[in-house]
Motif scaffolding. Sequence first.
Motif, short mmCIF file in Angstrom:
data_model
loop_
_atom_site.label_atom_id
_atom_site.label_comp_id
_atom_site.label_asym_id
_atom_site.label_seq_id
_atom_site.Cartn_x
_atom_site.Cartn_y
_atom_site.Cartn_z
N ARG A 1 116.12 63.85 13.07
CA ARG A 1 117.00 64.41 12.04
C ARG A 1 118.44 63.95 12.32
O ARG A 1 119.22 64.65 12.94
CB ARG A 1 116.93 65.93 12.05
CG ARG A 1 117.65 66.61 10.90
CD ARG A 1 118.01 68.05 11.23
NE ARG A 1 118.30 68.83 10.05
CZ ARG A 1 119.02 69.96 10.06
NH1 ARG A 1 119.52 70.41 11.20
NH2 ARG A 1 119.24 70.62 8.95
N ALA B 1 115.46 63.24 7.37
CA ALA B 1 114.24 63.26 8.18
C ALA B 1 113.60 61.89 8.25
O ALA B 1 113.65 61.11 7.30
CB ALA B 1 113.24 64.25 7.58
N SER C 1 109.12 65.67 4.52
CA SER C 1 109.61 67.04 4.64
C SER C 1 109.87 67.62 3.26
O SER C 1 110.42 66.94 2.39
CB SER C 1 110.90 67.07 5.46
OG SER C 1 111.52 68.34 5.41
N PHE D 1 116.91 66.79 17.23
CA PHE D 1 117.55 67.22 15.99
C PHE D 1 119.06 67.30 16.18
O PHE D 1 119.54 67.77 17.20
CB PHE D 1 117.07 68.62 15.59
CG PHE D 1 115.60 68.73 15.34
CD1 PHE D 1 115.09 68.70 14.06
CD2 PHE D 1 114.71 68.89 16.41
CE1 PHE D 1 113.72 68.81 13.84
CE2 PHE D 1 113.35 69.00 16.20
CZ PHE D 1 112.85 68.96 14.90
N VAL E 1 113.98 73.94 9.54
CA VAL E 1 113.63 72.53 9.75
C VAL E 1 112.93 72.35 11.09
O VAL E 1 111.89 71.68 11.19
CB VAL E 1 114.89 71.65 9.66
CG1 VAL E 1 114.61 70.24 10.18
CG2 VAL E 1 115.39 71.58 8.22
N VAL F 1 108.78 71.34 11.93
CA VAL F 1 108.30 70.22 12.74
C VAL F 1 107.39 70.73 13.87
O VAL F 1 106.32 70.16 14.13
CB VAL F 1 109.48 69.41 13.31
CG1 VAL F 1 109.01 68.45 14.40
CG2 VAL F 1 110.17 68.65 12.20
#
Length: 549
Positions: free
Chosen positions: A132, A137, A141, A183, A233, A237
């Motif tokens: 990310r 992404a 997503s 991320f 988010v 994942v």
Amino acid sequence: MFLFNGSSDLSVNHHPAKPRGQLHGLRLAASLATLLVTLLAACAGPQPGSIAPQSGAAKSPVIVNAPPAQLPLSKDAPATPREFRAVWVSTVANIDWPSKRELSSDKQKAEAIAILDQAVQMRLNAIVLQVRPSADAIYPSALEPWSEFLTGEQGRPPQPYYDPLQFWIEQAHERGLELHAWFNPYRARTTQAKAGQARSHVSKTMPAIVRQYGDMSWMDPGEPQAMQHTLNVISDVVRRYDVDGVHIDDYFYPYPVKNSAGIEMDFPDEPAWNRYLQSGGNLNRADWRRDNVNRLVAAIYQQVHQEKSWVKFGISPFGIGRPDRLPPGITGFSQYDKLYADVELWLARGWLDYLAPQLYWPIQQTPQAFKVLYDYWSTQNLQQRHIWPGLFTSKIDHTEKSWQADEILNQVDALREKAGTGHIHFSMVSLSQNRKDIRKRLAQEKYTSAALVPATPWLENTNIAPPQLQWNEEQKLLRVQLADPENTRWLAIWKQTEQQWQFSVQPASKLTIDVRKDGQPAPLKQVVVMAVSRSGQESLPAKFSVTTP
């Protein structure tokens, strides 16, 4: 990942888990069943011309730095070598992967495989992959658009279609490598962005929480929606993908930006700050900002482990801590005051499983001395989490200010001398290009045998049952039967010849062990196999020795 040179100059460079109690009950039952079978098999004794199991005691994991040929021979296998050897793979600005936008899917896959194969050749054991870069992404997503760094257009999937994150995970695990999903918590648009923003981007779906700061866009950490979006988010994942870790970097509140007069501009979070005051909040603005970041960190730690208890959560902050706690002689940028990152608190509360402070300075640079800073973070580690520093390997380049390879090699040595258990290289491009022979020298001089990632027993401190081994005479293979396949991630293997012990790691999906060499049976005396859980727990050894009629 933000790079700092020590002065005032700044420059950038799936499946839901079963309830924990249920898993533990299943593992206990499997362990008891396997123990009974193992005892019965041991009573039967070895058959002529076969490989027979032997009993043995478990050993405390240690780092084995000596080449395999130098390990002393004994009846029992050496202790399992443990060291986190990882590398960051940056997708932002195509630093590491893919090498440029708009590559075909096949070329993207080929580059990924090349990186993974190089990691295996070096005897690394983990990849920290940026999934990310800026509220986008590298995987399909429903929450954020495809990254422009994949295809050149935000929101456009790779063609032909594939899932890059799933591909990376499968290929990494097949090679015995962990895959940590990296991320960026709040960045919404980078200076390297060229494409327009897709309709599904947070700047379009929740424009009220996005701030423009300098030439970048930022989700405001003071906005509850921003924090919740990032949590959603990350949880998505962890739920859908078989990642080994979740990783966030040093971007919380942004690094300071100066205006045309050279004065630092304050982050424009007045709407959230005013609402906080109107609600009766009594913290000052700096403490309020730190509290916003603290609540995010604590929530990520909790949510990751609620989804899957074994997934590690790691943070890679700037390498210098709170000014009021620093050792004498250490100076530099204050992330506590500028990024509002209270890293010492996170360590004290145990809100992470590993800390990777970016120690991006030479050993001899006194104001940011590498060894002194490592010692500092170790003393702050009240919950005994892993400390795996980031090394500035990409500082080895072709400029006049380039580091020599010896700097990184010496830093690896320095960490080992202080009983350190791992480190991460920033970033893969320097290793792929083998700048000044750094990849070759790390493999030949520092990573002379494979190593397991250190265990995180505070996540799942449960016993894992040993495997059972069966000899296939025709194929000259050992077949592995797992007692706890759901929780077994790796097989740790020692092979003993007349001259040495050889250590290797293979995925638990590969249930055979080849004892041949150049197509012929190797002169093995013993094979020792341990099952290793997802959290790194090691079973008792299953030992097989070659016997003759």
